[in-house]
Design a protein around this motif. Structure first.
Motif, PDB file in Angstrom:
ATOM      1  N   UNK A   1       0.809  -1.222   0.000  1.00  0.00           N
ATOM      2  CA  UNK A   1       0.000   0.000   0.000  1.00  0.00           C
ATOM      3  C   UNK A   1       0.842   1.272   0.000  1.00  0.00           C
ATOM      4  N   UNK A   2       2.137   1.162   0.310  1.00  0.00           N
ATOM      5  CA  UNK A   2       2.989   2.334   0.495  1.00  0.00           C
ATOM      6  C   UNK A   2       2.985   3.267  -0.708  1.00  0.00           C
ATOM      7  N   UNK A   3       3.217   2.737  -1.900  1.00  0.00           N
ATOM      8  CA  UNK A   3       3.275   3.581  -3.091  1.00  0.00           C
ATOM      9  C   UNK A   3       1.978   4.319  -3.360  1.00  0.00           C
ATOM     10  N   UNK A   4       0.850   3.680  -3.042  1.00  0.00           N
ATOM     11  CA  UNK A   4      -0.457   4.299  -3.268  1.00  0.00           C
ATOM     12  C   UNK A   4      -0.738   5.389  -2.234  1.00  0.00           C
ATOM     13  N   UNK A   5      -0.325   5.150  -1.005  1.00  0.00           N
ATOM     14  CA  UNK A   5      -0.514   6.155   0.041  1.00  0.00           C
ATOM     15  C   UNK A   5       0.351   7.382  -0.242  1.00  0.00           C
ATOM     16  N   UNK A   6       1.581   7.160  -0.686  1.00  0.00           N
ATOM     17  CA  UNK A   6       2.461   8.283  -1.032  1.00  0.00           C
ATOM     18  C   UNK A   6       1.868   9.078  -2.189  1.00  0.00           C
ATOM     19  N   UNK A   7       1.378   8.381  -3.202  1.00  0.00           N
ATOM     20  CA  UNK A   7       0.776   9.053  -4.357  1.00  0.00           C
ATOM     21  C   UNK A   7      -0.461   9.837  -3.940  1.00  0.00           C
ATOM     22  N   UNK A   8      -1.295   9.248  -3.092  1.00  0.00           N
ATOM     23  CA  UNK A   8      -2.507   9.928  -2.630  1.00  0.00           C
ATOM     24  C   UNK A   8      -2.154  11.190  -1.853  1.00  0.00           C
ATOM     25  N   UNK A   9      -1.078  11.122  -1.086  1.00  0.00           N
ATOM     26  CA  UNK A   9      -0.618  12.288  -0.336  1.00  0.00           C
ATOM     27  C   UNK A   9      -0.088  13.364  -1.275  1.00  0.00           C
ATOM     28  N   UNK A  10       0.681  12.965  -2.274  1.00  0.00           N
ATOM     29  CA  UNK A  10       1.227  13.904  -3.249  1.00  0.00           C
ATOM     30  C   UNK A  10       0.118  14.648  -3.996  1.00  0.00           C
ATOM     31  N   UNK A  11      -0.976  13.951  -4.276  1.00  0.00           N
ATOM     32  CA  UNK A  11      -2.076  14.535  -5.036  1.00  0.00           C
ATOM     33  C   UNK A  11      -3.036  15.331  -4.162  1.00  0.00           C
ATOM     34  N   UNK A  12      -2.849  15.287  -2.848  1.00  0.00           N
ATOM     35  CA  UNK A  12      -3.758  15.992  -1.953  1.00  0.00           C
ATOM     36  C   UNK A  12      -5.052  15.257  -1.699  1.00  0.00           C
ATOM     37  N   UNK A  13      -5.097  13.979  -2.068  1.00  0.00           N
ATOM     38  CA  UNK A  13      -6.298  13.170  -1.827  1.00  0.00           C
ATOM     39  C   UNK A  13      -6.423  12.871  -0.343  1.00  0.00           C
ATOM     40  N   UNK A  14      -5.278  12.689   0.317  1.00  0.00           N
ATOM     41  CA  UNK A  14      -5.246  12.517   1.766  1.00  0.00           C
ATOM     42  C   UNK A  14      -4.223  13.490   2.344  1.00  0.00           C
ATOM     43  N   UNK A  15      -4.477  13.927   3.570  1.00  0.00           N
ATOM     44  CA  UNK A  15      -3.547  14.816   4.250  1.00  0.00           C
ATOM     45  C   UNK A  15      -3.045  14.230   5.556  1.00  0.00           C
ATOM     46  N   UNK A  16      -3.665  13.171   6.021  1.00  0.00           N
ATOM     47  CA  UNK A  16      -3.288  12.604   7.299  1.00  0.00           C
ATOM     48  C   UNK A  16      -3.955  13.332   8.444  1.00  0.00           C
ATOM     49  N   UNK A  17      -3.660  12.895   9.653  1.00  0.00           N
ATOM     50  CA  UNK A  17      -4.246  13.482  10.850  1.00  0.00           C
ATOM     51  C   UNK A  17      -3.377  14.629  11.371  1.00  0.00           C
ATOM     52  N   UNK A  18      -3.854  15.286  12.421  1.00  0.00           N
ATOM     53  CA  UNK A  18      -3.163  16.451  12.965  1.00  0.00           C
ATOM     54  C   UNK A  18      -1.750  16.139  13.441  1.00  0.00           C
ATOM     55  N   UNK A  19      -1.542  14.904  13.901  1.00  0.00           N
ATOM     56  CA  UNK A  19      -0.205  14.528  14.380  1.00  0.00           C
ATOM     57  C   UNK A  19       0.643  13.907  13.266  1.00  0.00           C
ATOM     58  N   UNK A  20       0.222  14.141  12.022  1.00  0.00           N
ATOM     59  CA  UNK A  20       0.934  13.657  10.839  1.00  0.00           C
ATOM     60  C   UNK A  20       1.034  12.141  10.770  1.00  0.00           C
ATOM     61  N   UNK A  21      -0.003  11.471  11.237  1.00  0.00           N
ATOM     62  CA  UNK A  21      -0.079  10.023  11.058  1.00  0.00           C
ATOM     63  C   UNK A  21      -1.103   9.737   9.973  1.00  0.00           C
ATOM     64  N   UNK A  22      -1.033   8.562   9.388  1.00  0.00           N
ATOM     65  CA  UNK A  22      -1.993   8.156   8.369  1.00  0.00           C
ATOM     66  C   UNK A  22      -2.879   7.018   8.855  1.00  0.00           C
ATOM     67  N   UNK A  23      -2.446   6.320   9.905  1.00  0.00           N
ATOM     68  CA  UNK A  23      -3.225   5.242  10.518  1.00  0.00           C
ATOM     69  C   UNK A  23      -3.716   4.235   9.478  1.00  0.00           C
ATOM     70  N   UNK A  24      -2.810   3.585   8.779  1.00  0.00           N
ATOM     71  CA  UNK A  24      -3.177   2.724   7.656  1.00  0.00           C
ATOM     72  C   UNK A  24      -4.090   1.554   7.987  1.00  0.00           C
ATOM     73  N   UNK A  25      -4.000   1.029   9.198  1.00  0.00           N
ATOM     74  CA  UNK A  25      -4.785  -0.154   9.553  1.00  0.00           C
ATOM     75  C   UNK A  25      -6.119   0.178  10.206  1.00  0.00           C
ATOM     76  N   UNK A  26      -6.376   1.454  10.447  1.00  0.00           N
ATOM     77  CA  UNK A  26      -7.671   1.830  11.003  1.00  0.00           C
ATOM     78  C   UNK A  26      -8.717   1.837   9.898  1.00  0.00           C
ATOM     79  N   UNK A  27      -9.979   1.873  10.308  1.00  0.00           N
ATOM     80  CA  UNK A  27     -11.054   1.801   9.330  1.00  0.00           C
ATOM     81  C   UNK A  27     -11.425   3.178   8.783  1.00  0.00           C
ATOM     82  N   UNK A  28     -12.083   3.180   7.639  1.00  0.00           N
ATOM     83  CA  UNK A  28     -12.459   4.410   6.948  1.00  0.00           C
ATOM     84  C   UNK A  28     -13.874   4.811   7.336  1.00  0.00           C
ATOM     85  N   UNK A  29     -14.065   6.049   7.753  1.00  0.00           N
ATOM     86  CA  UNK A  29     -15.421   6.525   8.021  1.00  0.00           C
ATOM     87  C   UNK A  29     -16.049   6.974   6.711  1.00  0.00           C
TER      88      UNK A  29
END
Length: 238
Positions: free
Chosen positions: A132-160
């Motif tokens: 999943x790493x390459x996709x998460x990096x790409x999503x971040x680069x495109x602004x699709x995701x920004x992560x949480x306030x503490x700059x975590x992405x929490x990859x294993x947590x569920x999506x609301x």
């Protein structure tokens, strides 16, 4: 192909579980921040060309899918090679989908290639699965995701559902709606940072709400719901 992982609610047929109180407080995902939103230019997703034949490539989970409200979406995504079953031959439609699973599926369906970078900027980078790493990096680069306030992405947590609305609208190149008036019974539960995206997703018929007239923005997303949402986005983009 999404690797195995994940627990889930239902889109129109079954009520989705409500996240624990702490999860709701922390779920200021992609946008919940007092600072201005990240400005970026949406990148239109390339058209995905597919054959019209709608057959599940593997018959292993045909019986599980038969008659399910998300059957057509599963068939569509399976036929296009975006999803496959687990090693035990099931598709587990009612399990919850993790953030890294959803991000990979979303970017793949939207036509993006994963980044070749070996490390993301998130502080919990070491918790991101290699697939999943390459996709998460790409999503971040495109602004699709920004992560949480503490700059975590929490990859294993569920999506609301609120987080999902933001990600799909951005990934498929749409702008959020300027009209954030929502008529759902639980409209007051919609986070302010997600209202415009949820409204746009509703306008595009990407999300439809539940039979009880609620949108359940803080409920976690099931695999079936995720498949339906992605399939609808692809139909619109085509």
């Amino acid at each position: 192909t999404i690797p195995v992982e994940t627990p889930t609610p239902e889109l129109m047929e079954e009520a989705a579980p409500t996240p624990a109180p702490q999860a709701q407080e922390d779920a200021a995902e992609v946008l919940d921040s007092p600072t201005p939103e990240v400005t970026y230019t949406p990148t239109p997703a390339p058209s995905v060309r597919v054959e019209p034949t709608l057959k599940i490539p593997s018959s292993s989970y045909t019986k599980e899918v038969k008659g399910h409200w998300a059957e057509q979406s599963v068939i569509e995504l399976s036929e296009k090679g975006f999803i496959s079953g687990y090693k035990d031959g099931t598709i587990k439609l009612n399990k919850l989908i993790t953030r890294e699973e959803f991000i990979k599926l979303l970017l793949t369906a939207a036509g993006y290639e994963p980044s070749n970078e070996k490390k993301s900027s998130f502080t919990d980078n070491n918790k991101i699965s290699k697939w999943a790493l390459g996709y998460i990096i790409k999503a971040s680069e495109l602004g699709i995701i920004n992560g949480y306030k503490n700059n975590t992405i929490r990859p294993s947590e569920y999506v609301t559902r609120a987080e999902m609305a933001i990600m799909v609208i951005r990934a498929f190149g749409y702008e959020k709606s300027g009209n954030i008036s929502l008529k759902f019974k639980d409209a007051k539960k919609v986070p302010s940072w997600a209202a415009g995206y949820i409204k746009k997703a509703y306008e595009l018929n990407i999300i439809q709400g539940y039979k009880d007239a609620e949108i359940k923005p803080n409920a976690y997303l099931s695999r079936a719901e995720a498949f339906a949402v992605i399939e609808r986005c692809m139909d619109i983009s085509e």
